[in-house]
Design a protein around this motif. Structure first.
Motif, PDB file in Angstrom:
ATOM      1  N   SER A 387       0.838  -1.206   0.000  1.00 32.80           N
ATOM      2  CA  SER A 387       0.000   0.000   0.000  1.00 32.80           C
ATOM      3  C   SER A 387       0.869   1.250   0.000  1.00 32.80           C
ATOM      4  O   SER A 387       1.783   1.394   0.814  1.00 32.80           O
ATOM      5  CB  SER A 387      -0.903   0.004   1.228  1.00 32.80           C
ATOM      6  OG  SER A 387      -1.793  -1.093   1.192  1.00 32.80           O
ATOM      7  N   VAL A 389       0.648   5.618  -0.383  1.00 35.62           N
ATOM      8  CA  VAL A 389      -0.288   6.727  -0.218  1.00 35.62           C
ATOM      9  C   VAL A 389       0.364   8.029  -0.656  1.00 35.62           C
ATOM     10  O   VAL A 389       1.551   8.266  -0.409  1.00 35.62           O
ATOM     11  CB  VAL A 389      -0.749   6.829   1.250  1.00 35.62           C
ATOM     12  CG1 VAL A 389      -1.539   8.103   1.487  1.00 35.62           C
ATOM     13  CG2 VAL A 389      -1.577   5.614   1.629  1.00 35.62           C
ATOM     14  N   TRP A 396      -6.513  12.175  -0.857  1.00 34.90           N
ATOM     15  CA  TRP A 396      -5.509  11.166  -0.557  1.00 34.90           C
ATOM     16  C   TRP A 396      -5.799   9.941  -1.414  1.00 34.90           C
ATOM     17  O   TRP A 396      -6.942   9.502  -1.540  1.00 34.90           O
ATOM     18  CB  TRP A 396      -5.536  10.799   0.928  1.00 34.90           C
ATOM     19  CG  TRP A 396      -5.000  11.902   1.787  1.00 34.90           C
ATOM     20  CD1 TRP A 396      -5.689  12.958   2.307  1.00 34.90           C
ATOM     21  CD2 TRP A 396      -3.642  12.061   2.198  1.00 34.90           C
ATOM     22  NE1 TRP A 396      -4.849  13.773   3.020  1.00 34.90           N
ATOM     23  CE2 TRP A 396      -3.578  13.244   2.985  1.00 34.90           C
ATOM     24  CE3 TRP A 396      -2.473  11.341   2.002  1.00 34.90           C
ATOM     25  CZ2 TRP A 396      -2.403  13.705   3.552  1.00 34.90           C
ATOM     26  CZ3 TRP A 396      -1.294  11.790   2.570  1.00 34.90           C
ATOM     27  CH2 TRP A 396      -1.262  12.966   3.342  1.00 34.90           C
ATOM     28  N   LEU A 398      -4.570   5.920  -2.415  1.00 35.72           N
ATOM     29  CA  LEU A 398      -3.856   4.723  -1.986  1.00 35.72           C
ATOM     30  C   LEU A 398      -3.764   3.761  -3.166  1.00 35.72           C
ATOM     31  O   LEU A 398      -4.790   3.389  -3.749  1.00 35.72           O
ATOM     32  CB  LEU A 398      -4.572   4.047  -0.815  1.00 35.72           C
ATOM     33  CG  LEU A 398      -3.882   2.832  -0.169  1.00 35.72           C
ATOM     34  CD1 LEU A 398      -4.289   2.715   1.297  1.00 35.72           C
ATOM     35  CD2 LEU A 398      -4.221   1.509  -0.876  1.00 35.72           C
ATOM     36  N   PRO A 419      -6.517  10.853   5.742  1.00 32.72           N
ATOM     37  CA  PRO A 419      -5.950   9.512   5.929  1.00 32.72           C
ATOM     38  C   PRO A 419      -6.711   8.663   6.942  1.00 32.72           C
ATOM     39  O   PRO A 419      -6.826   7.443   6.778  1.00 32.72           O
ATOM     40  CB  PRO A 419      -4.518   9.796   6.409  1.00 32.72           C
ATOM     41  CG  PRO A 419      -4.210  11.166   5.928  1.00 32.72           C
ATOM     42  CD  PRO A 419      -5.505  11.908   5.949  1.00 32.72           C
ATOM     43  N   TRP A 423     -12.217   5.304   3.143  1.00 29.66           N
ATOM     44  CA  TRP A 423     -11.597   5.156   1.836  1.00 29.66           C
ATOM     45  C   TRP A 423     -12.577   4.497   0.870  1.00 29.66           C
ATOM     46  O   TRP A 423     -13.205   3.486   1.207  1.00 29.66           O
ATOM     47  CB  TRP A 423     -10.314   4.331   1.944  1.00 29.66           C
ATOM     48  CG  TRP A 423      -9.219   5.040   2.673  1.00 29.66           C
ATOM     49  CD1 TRP A 423      -9.080   5.163   4.024  1.00 29.66           C
ATOM     50  CD2 TRP A 423      -8.117   5.745   2.096  1.00 29.66           C
ATOM     51  NE1 TRP A 423      -7.956   5.902   4.330  1.00 29.66           N
ATOM     52  CE2 TRP A 423      -7.333   6.267   3.159  1.00 29.66           C
ATOM     53  CE3 TRP A 423      -7.707   5.980   0.780  1.00 29.66           C
ATOM     54  CZ2 TRP A 423      -6.183   7.004   2.939  1.00 29.66           C
ATOM     55  CZ3 TRP A 423      -6.551   6.717   0.567  1.00 29.66           C
ATOM     56  CH2 TRP A 423      -5.804   7.225   1.634  1.00 29.66           C
TER      57      TRP A 423
END
Length: 558
Positions: A387, A389, A396, A398, A419, A423
């Motif tokens: 992962s 970022v 953000w 990923l 963060p 997500w």
């Protein structure tokens, strides 16, 4: 609702074709309205003798080419015979008001048919030349020892074409049959994925037209005895090399620091001015670091072949590597690697790879690099690999690959406003399928107003090289990138066999590279793992036998 037609070149299905159709049937909003049969000429009777025999053998032996009766799937769907002598064939198909025709023929469809469906004819193509025959491309791949197999799903309409999906995987150079299977497995779900995108109004690639390819049919092969001998020796050599590597060869990775910024690798991809961590029995890889108090404080993976598990360790660099800083309290029962670091609002975060746990977890440093606090699992029920970022244009992002379906090839993207927030998955996931440039390989960076993403090239071997991809489009609806540079290890250096991390830390860059050698401990651990897996299978099969109803202390009782 999307109305589809299926175009076949014979009155039977191959296994991979039926799996492709089943995937379409499982897609909400898709209906298959008609089967069109346009019988192909007997391709097995064309070409040199040796090639014809190999093709016939593949047709019987390759797993994905096993044939099934026409009515084994779509039993109640009407069938239309595409007869060139019938004047009403176009009118007959037009009555079905088709949106798409998915073609499984290895010869071009009739030009009249291409104009019938609203979104044209979708067909599979193989290799960089995008030939229609998987047999031809696989033969050429093995004969010329190509490291990869490329498959495309092409939309054809009115003399032009668009690439809907394209992927590249490692070639199975030890077997012609397995190489064909690898190609067919790669793309069989793409038509259903594209249908999903079309219905969601999120298929920007549908209108990215290109000029027609001039080499849509593969040239004939020589089929000489010398060519057959070359093909046989190539496959035999690959089998031997794979056997030796699988059981006896161990990778030895080490971490280094280059006295140059990460963007300089775009123009000078060598490892000059690199200082390496002192050698040790356990390998070190996946370095990431933060500058603190005049030193670079590094977090990296340490792997021990005797345990088969990776842990995270620390090291300091200040005009030279200091003594090993020891481990951190960021430790889990599963293998840990790739401790990706980033900062936000004066806080240091880490997302270590723990794909065996089927999640990606965000940690915050209470005392970097020693003490960590778990923030939350940001991805669940997904085997996120490496992962990575970055913050880009107010969001953000990923990046990671899918540890279940393609740890080296299937790139996925998530995005969030913060963060520690929620997500969301990118609607085009997997956004890319390419073993040469998908798996993350370090910190993305900006240079001259452009965003670049390091990725692994695993086409020849795991972690063989690093590619630097320029991000062309990155939005919540679209993604596109292009390879700008390929970085290979120094063949005359101490670690010439691979390179798979490029991590920025100020004006310096952390890297790792590997060598390969015989390692008895790796052989012993692999034998133990094989025996353990065999015992587990035996235990599982025993539990399923009639009369085996109770298990006590590892033994079965009647």
């Amino acid at each position: 609702m999307l109305r589809l037609g299926v175009l076949l070149g014979s009155r039977t299905w191959r296994w991979w074709e039926t799996e492709c159709v089943k995937s379409l049937l499982d897609t909400n909003g898709v209906a298959i309205s008609v089967i069109v049969i346009h019988e192909e000429e007997d391709g097995a009777g064309a070409g040199p003798f040796l090639y014809r025999e190999l093709k016939r053998l593949a047709d019987r032996s390759a797993r994905t080419l096993k044939r099934q009766p026409l009515r084994s799937v779509l039993g109640n769907v009407p069938v239309v015979e595409w007869d060139a002598n019938r004047c009403s064939r176009t009118e007959e198909l037009s009555a079905y008001r088709l949106d798409v025709v998915v073609s499984f023929r290895q010869q071009p469809p009739d030009p009249e048919l291409v104009g019938v469906p609203r979104h044209g004819v979708w067909e599979f193509a193989y290799g960089e030349e995008r030939v229609r025959s998987v047999f031809d491309d696989s033969y050429r791949c093995l004969l010329y020892r190509r490291p990869t197999v490329t498959v495309s799903l092409i939309r054809r309409q009115a003399g032009r074409y668009a690439v809907l999906k394209e992927g590249t995987t490692r070639a199975k150079r030890q077997s012609y049959f397995r190489n064909i299977d690898a190609a067919n497995d790669l793309g069989l779900r793409w038509p259903s994925v594209v249908c999903r995108d079309v219905m969601n109004g999120n298929a920007p690639y549908l209108e990215r037209w290109r000029e027609p390819a001039g080499n849509e049919a593969a040239p004939a092969f020589g089929g000489t005895a010398a060519e057959a001998l070359k093909l046989g020796l190539s496959m035999g050599g690959c089998k031997l090399r794979n056997f030796v590597r699988h059981w006896f060869v161990a990778e030895r990775w080490n971490v280094g620091i280059a006295d140059r910024p990460i963007h300089s690798f775009l123009e000078k991809p060598n490892l000059s001015r690199t200082e390496w961590l002192p050698k040790r029995s356990r390998y070190a890889a996946d370095p990431f670091g933060i500058r603190m108090n005049g030193a670079v404080r590094i977090l990296y993976e340490e792997f021990d072949y005797s345990t088969g598990k990776g842990v995270l360790r620390t090291a300091d660099y200040a005009e030279g590597f200091r003594a090993d800083g020891g481990t951190t309290d960021l430790e889990l029962p599963v293998h840990l690697s790739y401790p990706y670091l980033f900062t936000h609002e004066d806080r240091i975060y880490c997302i270590p790879e723990s794909n065996e746990a089927s999640r990606a977890t965000l940690y915050r440093a209470d005392e970097y690099p020693r003490r960590w606090a778990k923030v939350r699992d940001i991805l669940e029920n997904f085997r996120a690999v490496d992962s990575t970022v970055i913050r880009h244009e107010g969001r953000w992002w990923l990046f990671c690959t899918d540890g279940e379906k393609g740890p080296d090839s299937h790139l996925h993207i998530w995005y969030a406003s913060e963060p520690e927030g929620e997500w969301k998955a990118h609607p085009l996931n997997p956004v890319k399928t390419d073993i040469r440039s998908s798996r993350p390989a370090g910190t993305p960076f900006y240079w001259k107003g452009r965003l670049y993403r390091p990725a692994q090239d695993c086409s020849e071997t795991y972690g063989g090289a690093v590619t630097l991809n320029r991000i062309v489009a990155l939005t919540t609806e679209d993604f596109e990138e292009a390879v700008e540079a390929r970085l290979t290890p120094d063949p005359n250096g101490p670690y010439p066999a691979g390179w798979h991390t490029l991590s920025s830390v100020g004006e310096r860059t952390l890297i790792d590279s590997k060598t390969e050698a015989f390692h008895w401990q790796a052989f012993v651990s692999r034998v133990k793992a094989k025996l353990r897996a065999g015992r587990e299978r035996e235990r599982a099969s025993g539990a399923a036998l009639p009369g085996r109803v109770e298990e006590k202390e590892g033994c079965y009782a009647e």
